[in-house]
Design a protein around this motif. Structure first.
Motif, PDB file in Angstrom:
ATOM      1  N   THR A 174       9.750  -2.928  -6.370  1.00  0.00           N
ATOM      2  CA  THR A 174      11.331  -3.886  -7.360  1.00  0.00           C
ATOM      3  C   THR A 174      12.478  -2.635  -7.259  1.00  0.00           C
ATOM      4  O   THR A 174      13.014  -1.645  -8.362  1.00  0.00           O
ATOM      5  N   TYR A 212      10.761  -8.593  -3.395  1.00  0.00           N
ATOM      6  CA  TYR A 212       9.576  -8.215  -3.094  1.00  0.00           C
ATOM      7  C   TYR A 212       8.481  -9.023  -3.438  1.00  0.00           C
ATOM      8  O   TYR A 212       7.519  -9.454  -2.936  1.00  0.00           O
ATOM      9  N   THR A 231       0.560  -0.937   0.338  1.00  0.00           N
ATOM     10  CA  THR A 231       0.046   0.056   0.047  1.00  0.00           C
ATOM     11  C   THR A 231       1.248   1.036  -0.418  1.00  0.00           C
ATOM     12  O   THR A 231       0.410   2.041   0.839  1.00  0.00           O
ATOM     13  N   LYS A 267      15.778   4.217 -11.982  1.00  0.00           N
ATOM     14  CA  LYS A 267      16.189   2.668 -11.600  1.00  0.00           C
ATOM     15  C   LYS A 267      15.423   2.331 -13.422  1.00  0.00           C
ATOM     16  O   LYS A 267      16.026   1.021 -13.724  1.00  0.00           O
ATOM     17  N   VAL A 288       1.661   3.698  -5.371  1.00  0.00           N
ATOM     18  CA  VAL A 288       0.663   2.542  -6.783  1.00  0.00           C
ATOM     19  C   VAL A 288      -0.483   2.063  -5.661  1.00  0.00           C
ATOM     20  O   VAL A 288      -1.643   2.168  -6.119  1.00  0.00           O
ATOM     21  N   SER A 290      11.617   7.569  -7.985  1.00  0.00           N
ATOM     22  CA  SER A 290      11.276   6.227  -7.804  1.00  0.00           C
ATOM     23  C   SER A 290      11.378   5.964  -9.188  1.00  0.00           C
ATOM     24  O   SER A 290      11.695   4.831  -9.010  1.00  0.00           O
ATOM     25  N   CYS A 291      11.080   5.988 -10.475  1.00  0.00           N
ATOM     26  CA  CYS A 291      10.988   5.539 -11.309  1.00  0.00           C
ATOM     27  C   CYS A 291      11.882   5.457 -12.475  1.00  0.00           C
ATOM     28  O   CYS A 291      12.480   4.218 -12.865  1.00  0.00           O
ATOM     29  N   THR A 309       6.953  -2.794 -11.522  1.00  0.00           N
ATOM     30  CA  THR A 309       7.481  -2.665 -13.042  1.00  0.00           C
ATOM     31  C   THR A 309       8.378  -3.487 -12.350  1.00  0.00           C
ATOM     32  O   THR A 309       9.288  -3.752 -11.817  1.00  0.00           O
ATOM     33  N   LYS A 321       1.418   1.897   9.253  1.00  0.00           N
ATOM     34  CA  LYS A 321       0.877   2.524   7.802  1.00  0.00           C
ATOM     35  C   LYS A 321      -0.663   1.725   8.108  1.00  0.00           C
ATOM     36  O   LYS A 321      -1.520   2.762   7.852  1.00  0.00           O
ATOM     37  N   ARG A 350      12.680  10.055  -3.260  1.00  0.00           N
ATOM     38  CA  ARG A 350      13.116   9.218  -3.427  1.00  0.00           C
ATOM     39  C   ARG A 350      13.849   9.895  -4.726  1.00  0.00           C
ATOM     40  O   ARG A 350      13.183  10.124  -5.969  1.00  0.00           O
TER      41      ARG A 350
HETATM   42  P1  NAD Z   1       6.087   1.977  -2.288  1.00  0.00           P
HETATM   43  O1  NAD Z   1       7.412   2.129  -1.696  1.00  0.00           O
HETATM   44  O2  NAD Z   1       5.724   3.257  -2.127  1.00  0.00           O
HETATM   45  O3  NAD Z   1       5.404   1.141  -1.661  1.00  0.00           O
HETATM   46  C1  NAD Z   1       5.456  -0.396  -1.567  1.00  0.00           C
HETATM   47  C2  NAD Z   1       4.872  -0.969  -0.596  1.00  0.00           C
HETATM   48  O4  NAD Z   1       5.072  -2.384  -0.336  1.00  0.00           O
HETATM   49  C3  NAD Z   1       5.472  -0.185   0.998  1.00  0.00           C
HETATM   50  O5  NAD Z   1       3.908   0.240   1.815  1.00  0.00           O
HETATM   51  C4  NAD Z   1       6.059  -2.000   1.786  1.00  0.00           C
HETATM   52  O6  NAD Z   1       6.086  -1.783   3.256  1.00  0.00           O
HETATM   53  C5  NAD Z   1       4.450  -2.230   1.093  1.00  0.00           C
HETATM   54  N1  NAD Z   1       5.348  -4.248   0.701  1.00  0.00           N
HETATM   55  C6  NAD Z   1       6.229  -4.498   0.416  1.00  0.00           C
HETATM   56  N2  NAD Z   1       6.295  -6.095   0.591  1.00  0.00           N
HETATM   57  C7  NAD Z   1       5.395  -6.174   1.201  1.00  0.00           C
HETATM   58  C8  NAD Z   1       4.475  -7.537   1.345  1.00  0.00           C
HETATM   59  N3  NAD Z   1       5.401  -8.725   0.668  1.00  0.00           N
HETATM   60  N4  NAD Z   1       3.039  -7.240   1.835  1.00  0.00           N
HETATM   61  C9  NAD Z   1       2.976  -6.011   1.168  1.00  0.00           C
HETATM   62  N5  NAD Z   1       3.070  -5.037   2.074  1.00  0.00           N
HETATM   63  C10 NAD Z   1       4.672  -4.741   1.538  1.00  0.00           C
HETATM   64  O7  NAD Z   1       6.197   1.364  -4.089  1.00  0.00           O
HETATM   65  P2  NAD Z   1       5.711   2.746  -5.036  1.00  0.00           P
HETATM   66  O8  NAD Z   1       6.196   3.972  -5.617  1.00  0.00           O
HETATM   67  O9  NAD Z   1       4.480   2.550  -4.801  1.00  0.00           O
HETATM   68  O10 NAD Z   1       5.893   1.337  -6.035  1.00  0.00           O
HETATM   69  C11 NAD Z   1       5.696   0.355  -6.394  1.00  0.00           C
HETATM   70  C12 NAD Z   1       5.720  -0.275  -7.946  1.00  0.00           C
HETATM   71  O11 NAD Z   1       5.179   0.964  -8.900  1.00  0.00           O
HETATM   72  C13 NAD Z   1       7.058  -0.382  -7.881  1.00  0.00           C
HETATM   73  O12 NAD Z   1       7.738  -1.456  -9.064  1.00  0.00           O
HETATM   74  C14 NAD Z   1       7.186   0.583  -9.012  1.00  0.00           C
HETATM   75  O13 NAD Z   1       8.311   1.004  -9.599  1.00  0.00           O
HETATM   76  C15 NAD Z   1       5.864   0.510 -10.026  1.00  0.00           C
HETATM   77  N6  NAD Z   1       5.504   2.231  -9.301  1.00  0.00           N
HETATM   78  C16 NAD Z   1       5.777   3.450  -9.183  1.00  0.00           C
HETATM   79  C17 NAD Z   1       5.513   3.999  -9.525  1.00  0.00           C
HETATM   80  C18 NAD Z   1       5.556   5.529  -8.425  1.00  0.00           C
HETATM   81  O14 NAD Z   1       4.845   7.230  -9.510  1.00  0.00           O
HETATM   82  N7  NAD Z   1       5.643   5.478  -7.721  1.00  0.00           N
HETATM   83  C19 NAD Z   1       4.622   4.549 -10.828  1.00  0.00           C
HETATM   84  C20 NAD Z   1       4.678   3.503 -11.582  1.00  0.00           C
HETATM   85  C21 NAD Z   1       4.927   2.499 -11.737  1.00  0.00           C
END
Ligand code: NAD
Length: 433
Positions: free
Chosen positions: A89, A101, A11, A261, A14, A257-258, A124, A38, A326
Motif C-alpha cells: 500500500t 494493489y 508474499t 508513508k 509481511v 518502508s512503513c 496497512t 520469487k 526502502r
Molecule cells: P512487499 O513489497 O515486501 O511485498 C508485497 C508483495 O505483494 C510483493 O511480493 C508483490 O509482488 C506482491 N503482490 C502485489 N500484488 C499482488 C497480487 N495481486 N497478487 C499476489 N501478490 C501480489 O510489501 P510488505 O513490506 O510485505 O508490505 C505489505 C503490507 O504490509 C503494506 O501495506 C505494508 O505497509 C504493511 N506492513 C509492512 C511491514 C514491514 O515491516 N514491511 C510491517 C507491517 C505492515
C-alpha cells in the motif's frame, strides 16, 4: 487444535512471514505472488529477503507440505477458508495510501472465494478500507476483517510468534472469533474491535513511534547545543515506566518502508476527516532536519580540498538485520552528501557489490559499493556509521588508522563506545554526545 487452510496474497516481508509462521503453527498455507521468479525460488527453499529464522520456518513448511507457493491470488484462494491480503500500500503522490494493489487482489479472488470464507486485510490501509475491500469483493457470503500487522523487519518471525497484541477489527463477531482462533497457539492479548478502530490503531501506533524517534533526535540536537550527553539523558528518561526505554535511540533520522508513508498517510486521513494534524507535519519536518544535520556533519568533517578523498559509509539498509533499502535514512544522508559533490564508498553486509537492487531503486545515487568495511575505508577522509549492524562495533581501529587518509568518524547511530576510536587518535562525533 484447529487447523485452517489459509491463502496469503502477496508474499513479501509481511506475507512470507505470516505464511511461514502460520504453517509453523500447524495451519495449511498457500502463499501467492505475481512475481513468478520469487515463487520459483521460494518453492526451492530460497528466501529472497534477509530475515532471521525465516529460512528455517520455510524449510520446515516445505518439508511438512504445510507451506506451498503459487503464482496468482486466485490459485491460492480457490480452496482456502481464510485469505490474507498482504500486498503493498505505497504512498501516492498526494501522501495518501495507494489502494490499487489491494483492490486488484480483491478483484482477482472475488470470483473464486469459497462460500463462508473470510478475507483478512493485513496490509496497512486507511481507515475505511475494509469497506473498500468488501465493495470490490461484492460477496455477501464472505466476511471482511481487519488484522493489522505490527512486525518489525529484522525480528519479524519473533514479532509474529510473540506479538505484544493481536488486533482484529470486524463487524461480524463470528468471523472475528474464527480469525482469533488462528492465533490460539500464540500467547498474546487478542483485541477485537470494529474495523475502523483496528485500522486507526495501526496508523496511530506507527505515527506514535515515529514521533518518539523525532522527539529523541530533537533532544539529541539540544544535547549537542547545551553540552549534555544524550545517552545519559535517554537512560534517565527511560527509567520512568510511563516513558519506557524502547525507541529512545537517536540516529541519522528514521525511515523504512512503513513509518514515512504511514505517518504521511495518517496526516492525510486526518485532513480528509476535517482535522489538521499539524503535529505530524512537525514530526516529519524534524526528521528531514535530522537527515540534513547528519549530512552536514559529514560535509564538515571532510577537508575543504577533498583532493579525491572520499567518505566511507558503513550501512545502507534502513536498519540492521534486514536487506530492505526502502526509504533508508542512510540513503537519504548519502543522497545529500553526493549532491554536495562528495565521493562515497559504502559497505553493507546485506548489499553485495554486484547487487543491482540499489541502483534499480536509487538510479541517481552515485556511490561505489565495496565488499568489506576496510575496502570502503581505504584512503577515506571520513568514516561514518549509518546502520547499526553489530559487526561495526568490532571494527579494528588500528587497521583503520593505518589505511584511512583522515581521522574523522561520524557515528550516526551512536553505535561505538567513543573512547575506543578516540584512544587510537580519531576525532569521534556521535549524535547528541
Ligand atoms: P512487499 O513489497 O515486501 O511485498 C508485497 C508483495 O505483494 C510483493 O511480493 C508483490 O509482488 C506482491 N503482490 C502485489 N500484488 C499482488 C497480487 N495481486 N497478487 C499476489 N501478490 C501480489 O510489501 P510488505 O513490506 O510485505 O508490505 C505489505 C503490507 O504490509 C503494506 O501495506 C505494508 O505497509 C504493511 N506492513 C509492512 C511491514 C514491514 O515491516 N514491511 C510491517 C507491517 C505492515
Amino acid at each position: 487444535m484447529l487447523v485452517a487452510s489459509i491463502a496469503i496474497i502477496g508474499t513479501g516481508y509481511v506475507g512470507l512471514t505470516t505464511g511461514a509462521c502460520f504453517s509453523h503453527l500447524g495451519h495449511d498455507v498457500v502463499c501467492a505472488d505475481i512475481d513468478e521468479a520469487k515463487v520459483a525460488s521460494l518453492s526451492a527453499g530460497e528466501i529472497p529477503i534477509v530475515e532471521k529464522g525465516l529460512d528455517r520456518l520455510v524449510d520446515e513448511g516445505l518439508r511438512s507440505g504445510k507451506l506451498r507457493f503459487v503464482v496468482g491470488a486466485a490459485e491460492a484462494s480457490k480452496d482456502a477458508e481464510f485469505h490474507y491480503l498482504c500486498v503493498p500500500t505505497p504512498q501516492s503522490a498526494d501522501g495518501s495510501a495507494d489502494l490499487s494493489y489491494l483492490e486488484t487482489a480483491a478483484a482477482q479472488i472475488s470470483g473464486v472465494l469459497p462460500h463462508g470464507s473470510v478475507v483478512v486485510n493485513k496490509s496497512t490501509v486507511p481507515v475505511g478500507s475494509t469497506r473498500v475491500v468488501a465493495k470490490v469483493l461484492d460477496r455477501t457470503d464472505v466476511a471482511v476483517v481487519s488484522n493489522p500487522e505490527f512486525l518489525r523487519e529484522g525480528t519479524a518471525v519473533n514479532d509474529f510468534l510473540q506479538p505484544d497484541r493481536v488486533v482484529i477489527g470486524s463487524q461480524d463477531q463470528e468471523a472475528a472469533i474464527r480469525v482469533a482462533a488462528l492465533y490460539s497457539r500464540i500467547a498474546a492479548p487478542v483485541m477485537v474491535t470494529d474495523p475502523v478502530s483496528a485500522e486507526t490503531i495501526k496508523y496511530a501506533s506507527n505515527a506514535f513511534l515515529a514521533s518518539k524517534l523525532s522527539f529523541v533526535n530533537a533532544i539529541a540536537t539540544l544535547c549537542e547545543a547545551v553540552g549534555a550527553d544524550v545517552s545519559d539523558v535517554v537512560l534517565g528518561m527511560g527509567y520512568d515506566r510511563r516513558i519506557g526505554r524502547e525507541f529512545l535511540r537517536p540516529g541519522p533520522g528514521w525511515g523504512g518502508s512503513c513509518f514515512p508513508k504511514d505517518t504521511k498517510a495518517l496526516a492525510r486521513i486526518a485532513e480528509d476527516a476535517g482535522y489538521n494534524f499539524h503535529f505530524l507535519d512537525e514530526v516529519l519536518r524534524v526528521n528531514e532536519d535530522q537527515f540534513d544535520r547528519t549530512a552536514q556533519k559529514l560535509i564538515d568533517a571532510m577537508p575543504s580540498e577533498p583532493d579525491g578523498k572520499h567518505i566511507a559509509a558503513l550501512g545502507l539498509t534502513f536498519k540492521a538485520g534486514t536487506d530492505d533499502l526502502r526509504d533508508s535514512p542512510s540513503i537519504e544522508v548519502l543522497q545529500r552528501v553526493t549532491a554536495a559533490g562528495f565521493k562515497v564508498k559504502a559497505y553493507d553486509p546485506a548489499v553485495t557489490p554486484d547487487h543491482n537492487r540499489l541502483s534499480e531503486m536509487y538510479p541517481d545515487l552515485d556511490i561505489e559499493i565495496m565488499s568489506d568495511p576496510y575496502a570502503a575505508a581505504e584512503n577515506a577522509a571520513v568514516l561514518t556509521i549509518l546502520t547499526e549492524w553489530d559487526e561495526f562495533t568490532w571494527l579494528d581501529f588500528d587497521k583503520l588508522a593505518e589505511i584511512m587518509d583522515g581521522n574523522n568518524i561520524v557515528d550516526g547511530r551512536n553505535l561505538l563506545d567513543p573512547t575506543i576510536p578516540r584512544r587510537r587518535g580519531f576525532n569521534y562525533r556521535g549524535v547528541g554526545r
